[in-house]
Design a protein around this motif. Structure first.
Motif, PDB file in Angstrom:
ATOM      1  N   LEU A   1      36.176  88.839  83.393  1.00 19.00           N
ATOM      2  CA  LEU A   1      34.776  88.676  83.965  1.00 19.00           C
ATOM      3  C   LEU A   1      34.154  90.390  84.008  1.00 19.00           C
ATOM      4  CD1 LEU A   1      34.598  86.092  86.476  1.00 19.00           C
ATOM      5  CD2 LEU A   1      33.867  85.990  84.482  1.00 19.00           C
ATOM      6  N   ALA A   2      35.089  91.248  84.282  1.00 17.48           N
ATOM      7  CA  ALA A   2      34.636  92.640  84.381  1.00 17.48           C
ATOM      8  C   ALA A   2      34.497  93.111  82.838  1.00 17.48           C
ATOM      9  CB  ALA A   2      35.621  93.399  84.823  1.00 17.48           C
TER      10      ALA A   2
ATOM     11  N   ASN B   1      41.504  96.866  76.429  1.00 25.08           N
ATOM     12  CA  ASN B   1      42.420  96.207  76.858  1.00 25.08           C
ATOM     13  C   ASN B   1      42.419  96.092  78.428  1.00 25.08           C
ATOM     14  OD1 ASN B   1      43.366  95.723  74.227  1.00 25.08           O
ATOM     15  ND2 ASN B   1      44.847  97.423  74.668  1.00 25.08           N
ATOM     16  N   GLY B   2      43.185  95.235  79.040  1.00 24.76           N
ATOM     17  CA  GLY B   2      43.683  95.295  80.434  1.00 24.76           C
ATOM     18  C   GLY B   2      44.560  94.371  80.570  1.00 24.76           C
ATOM     19  N   SER B   3      45.377  94.425  81.871  1.00 18.27           N
ATOM     20  CA  SER B   3      46.454  93.445  81.844  1.00 18.27           C
ATOM     21  C   SER B   3      46.412  92.673  83.071  1.00 18.27           C
ATOM     22  CB  SER B   3      47.738  94.279  81.823  1.00 18.27           C
ATOM     23  OG  SER B   3      48.862  93.934  82.702  1.00 18.27           O
ATOM     24  N   SER B   4      46.638  91.367  83.101  1.00 16.02           N
ATOM     25  CA  SER B   4      46.743  90.584  84.389  1.00 16.02           C
ATOM     26  C   SER B   4      47.850  90.666  85.183  1.00 16.02           C
ATOM     27  CB  SER B   4      46.527  88.974  83.726  1.00 16.02           C
ATOM     28  OG  SER B   4      47.690  88.480  83.370  1.00 16.02           O
TER      29      SER B   4
ATOM     30  N   LEU C   1      41.844  99.150  85.215  1.00 14.72           N
ATOM     31  CA  LEU C   1      41.979 100.003  84.059  1.00 14.72           C
ATOM     32  C   LEU C   1      41.692  99.276  82.830  1.00 14.72           C
ATOM     33  CD1 LEU C   1      43.874 102.432  82.990  1.00 14.72           C
ATOM     34  CD2 LEU C   1      45.717 100.920  82.718  1.00 14.72           C
TER      35      LEU C   1
ATOM     36  N   ARG D   1      43.883  88.155  88.841  1.00 16.72           N
ATOM     37  CA  ARG D   1      43.490  89.369  88.152  1.00 16.72           C
ATOM     38  C   ARG D   1      43.073  89.204  86.702  1.00 16.72           C
ATOM     39  NH1 ARG D   1      48.189  94.055  89.198  1.00 16.72           N
ATOM     40  NH2 ARG D   1      47.141  94.923  87.577  1.00 16.72           N
TER      41      ARG D   1
ATOM     42  N   GLU E   1      39.500  88.369  87.231  1.00 12.02           N
ATOM     43  CA  GLU E   1      38.786  89.673  87.500  1.00 12.02           C
ATOM     44  C   GLU E   1      38.620  90.333  86.023  1.00 12.02           C
ATOM     45  OE1 GLU E   1      39.478  93.327  90.501  1.00 12.02           O
ATOM     46  OE2 GLU E   1      41.336  92.105  89.817  1.00 12.02           O
ATOM     47  N   LEU E   2      39.856  90.634  85.369  1.00 15.22           N
ATOM     48  CA  LEU E   2      39.646  91.456  84.217  1.00 15.22           C
ATOM     49  C   LEU E   2      38.664  90.606  83.251  1.00 15.22           C
ATOM     50  CD1 LEU E   2      40.636  94.118  82.933  1.00 15.22           C
ATOM     51  CD2 LEU E   2      42.540  92.705  82.271  1.00 15.22           C
TER      52      LEU E   2
ATOM     53  N   CYS F   1      33.400  90.921  80.509  1.00 17.22           N
ATOM     54  CA  CYS F   1      32.113  90.620  79.908  1.00 17.22           C
ATOM     55  C   CYS F   1      30.985  91.164  80.785  1.00 17.22           C
ATOM     56  CB  CYS F   1      32.383  89.101  80.610  1.00 17.22           C
ATOM     57  SG  CYS F   1      33.325  87.832  79.678  1.00 17.22           S
ATOM     58  N   ALA F   2      31.287  91.536  81.996  1.00 17.91           N
ATOM     59  CA  ALA F   2      30.067  92.351  82.467  1.00 17.91           C
ATOM     60  C   ALA F   2      29.843  93.638  81.795  1.00 17.91           C
ATOM     61  CB  ALA F   2      30.323  92.735  84.095  1.00 17.91           C
TER      62      ALA F   2
ATOM     63  N   GLU G   1      48.269 101.705  85.492  1.00 15.78           N
ATOM     64  CA  GLU G   1      47.631 100.462  85.897  1.00 15.78           C
ATOM     65  C   GLU G   1      47.856 100.060  87.334  1.00 15.78           C
ATOM     66  OE1 GLU G   1      48.861  96.678  84.652  1.00 15.78           O
ATOM     67  OE2 GLU G   1      46.998  96.216  83.960  1.00 15.78           O
TER      68      GLU G   1
END
Lengths: 365, 365
Positions: free
Chosen positions: A143-144, A128-131, B126, A137, A140-141, A146-147, B116
């Motif tokens: 695509l990160a 998970n991550g949060s925008s 994060l 954000r 960024e998240l 996906c990378a 975060e």
């Protein structure tokens, strides 16, 4: 091949630079890069690199005694194959990503857990991550993730333009939007019936005799906030009630802004007699404001909240099923991945009006 | 070098197999692996692989016209460098991992958000995951995050043996445990004063005249549950009150189990007159049970809960600062990473008793 010469990996465009070169541009105090390498294992075991590679990759051609020595060196050094490289080789990871909007909003708790349970059932890891409601954000998240080669993404979008995902979609990354739709791309999305739910909730207040009804919601650029406002307007129009501008307040959901909005609507010569709150964050603040009012004010809130039934009066809500949203989205994601789902759809899940007292209060004057 | 021959990367022990070989064992309908490769870019631009590599890696030796053609091919195909490979090369990612216990527990919302925010302030991403209170899942998740080359891990552990992390710690992965300590390894940990907080809460009930006080908590193998039980026992011992076995119930926090435990304590010839609840999940269920009782029963809960002040009576709690726990842990993690923190410590943050009514009720008989 010379171990010290850089080689190109034609798939990734990366130059894989062997350790002897890489080490030279690393400061000695850097804690990050000192993982043991295959070279360290080879040196300790007294064998060649190729032998270590054979043992690590489970290939034949190594005597049991040599394998034992290599394994001892691996254990002693704590050498571990790097899954990032395995990902490159296999072209996929068993993982999916979830882009949340706010880690601290209780609405996303059951949604996240439902996505995780579906991922788990498919043998995939959820990361998970949060925008934090910031479109940059979010991008960024996403695509990160996906990378880092997630197979798919479940996204609660903060932004409204998702063309940045087109290369990922073309490359086969499965994607499902949930809670809010995608913008400018054709993608699966799973939403609650935000407009219909709000319309039901406001109609309920009207049915209990209210005409002066306030609406306090989240920022208007957020899809759910805009849709719920449309539902409010639709219910008022259905009842032939002209809406005054002073009855509608949209903006950030922090307690100070919401409190001020509620207090303004409740003051003056002709205050509202009921409030429809646009989400759980707004509702908890308005409950506090109403508890301080000299006369009862009716309340219906969008989203259920914990302990709503134990308050006096109990809080009438338009509940959406957060777990069902997450589960439906995740199941569609895995159907994309197994190839059984190819045409993007927009799915709307119904909401449910739960009457507990606050929404059934009559107008106080 | 022949593009089609596998090459070993001596750092990772992976065999980097060029696209021409890899493609053969992939089913054509597989959506995962069809990202455009450098080879596709080279073919479209009509240049050699080396030229594409130079453009992608920003190296000299390419004419502007050729660079433009390669760039057009990159844009047309949606080719993107794979960060997994860049990670291998640079030896670090700007990311940290957070291993949570339960995505749906509201206690972890502010904690996650605080981690975060600290990560964001350090320019790091994060990524989270949840163990769902399963030690095997905790290990799987922590190692999967390490394999994706996070620089550090903040862990709310489900298990009590963390020797599996030793190779990661040796390799320089920063690690901080939060909410619960590490087992069998020497690592930073940031905890609330669980024992002291529970002792204060139970002493508060004793000060209001209670002697028959129940304790309902989470599973005893969970550090926080065990510590809070110790705090309960210590307060009772301080007051010279012998504790009866029937007053203590530890187990899963699902509503059915907790409800049954509370009902048993509240029945029979000499029921408890007060209950201390071991965490927020237990508290919300016990509030419901107490609302159905014919006589008032005092309650103090560990953890604050939303709307606790608006219930009748307001719920007295021992509050821990979830955001401070997350912030402190994350800040220590980045101090480990920048090399200014080397000796693992155990930090305990204080709790705070908040009186609201339920904990000040006198014994009913």
């Amino acid at each position: 091949m010379d171990d010290a010469s850089p080689v190109d990996d034609d798939r990734t465009g990366q130059r894989i630079v062997p350790e002897t070169i890489r080490r030279s541009d690393r400061a000695p105090e850097n804690r990050y890069g000192n993982r043991p390498t295959m070279k360290d294992v080879a040196a300790r075991a007294g064998v060649g690199l190729k032998t270590v590679s054979r043992v690590v990759n489970g290939e034949p051609g190594v005597t049991p005694e040599t394998e034992r020595r290599v394994q001892e060196a691996i254990d002693a050094l704590g050498f571990r194959r790097n899954d990032s490289a395995r990902v490159l080789r296999k072209g996929r990871t068993a993982s999916i990503g979830l882009v949340l909007e706010d880690l601290a909003d209780p609405f996303y708790g059951p949604l996240s857990r439902a996505v995780e349970e579906v991922a788990r059932a498919h043998g995939a890891l959820l990361i998970n991550g949060s925008s934090a409601e910031d479109p940059d954000r979010e991008q960024e998240l996403a695509l990160a993730l996906c990378a880092r080669r997630v197979d798919g993404l479940v996204i609660i979008p903060a932004g409204d333009d998702h063309r940045y995902l087109e290369p990922e979609l073309k490359a086969g990354v499965a994607t499902v939007f949930v809670d809010r739709p995608a913008g400018n791309i054709d993608a699966d999305c799973v939403l609650a019936d935000n407009r219909g739910g709000a319309r039901d909730g406001v109609a309920h207040l009207i049915a209990h005799g209210h005409r002066r009804i306030g609406f306090i919601g989240d920022m208007p650029r957020i899809h759910t906030a805009a849709e719920r406002l449309r539902g409010y307007r639709a219910a008022m129009e259905d009842a032939g009630i002209p809406v005054e501008d002073a009855w509608m307040s949209l903006g950030v959901t922090d307690p100070e802004r919401v409190r001020r909005a509620a207090e303004v609507m409740l003051s003056g010569p002709s205050p509202v007699t009921a409030i429809f709150t646009g989400n759980n964050r707004v509702t908890v603040t308005v409950i506090r404001v109403l508890a301080e009012q000299p006369r009862p004010v009716a309340l219906v809130g969008f989203d259920d909240i914990e302990l709503a039934d134990l308050l006096q009066p109990g809080v009438t809500v338009v509940a959406q099923d957060a777990a069902a949203l997450g589960r439906t989205a995740a199941e569609r994601l895995f159907r994309q991945l197994d190839g059984t789902l190819v045409t993007p759809e927009r799915i709307e899940l119904p909401t449910r009006l739960i009457t507990r007292g606050s929404g059934e209060l009559p107008p106080a004057h």
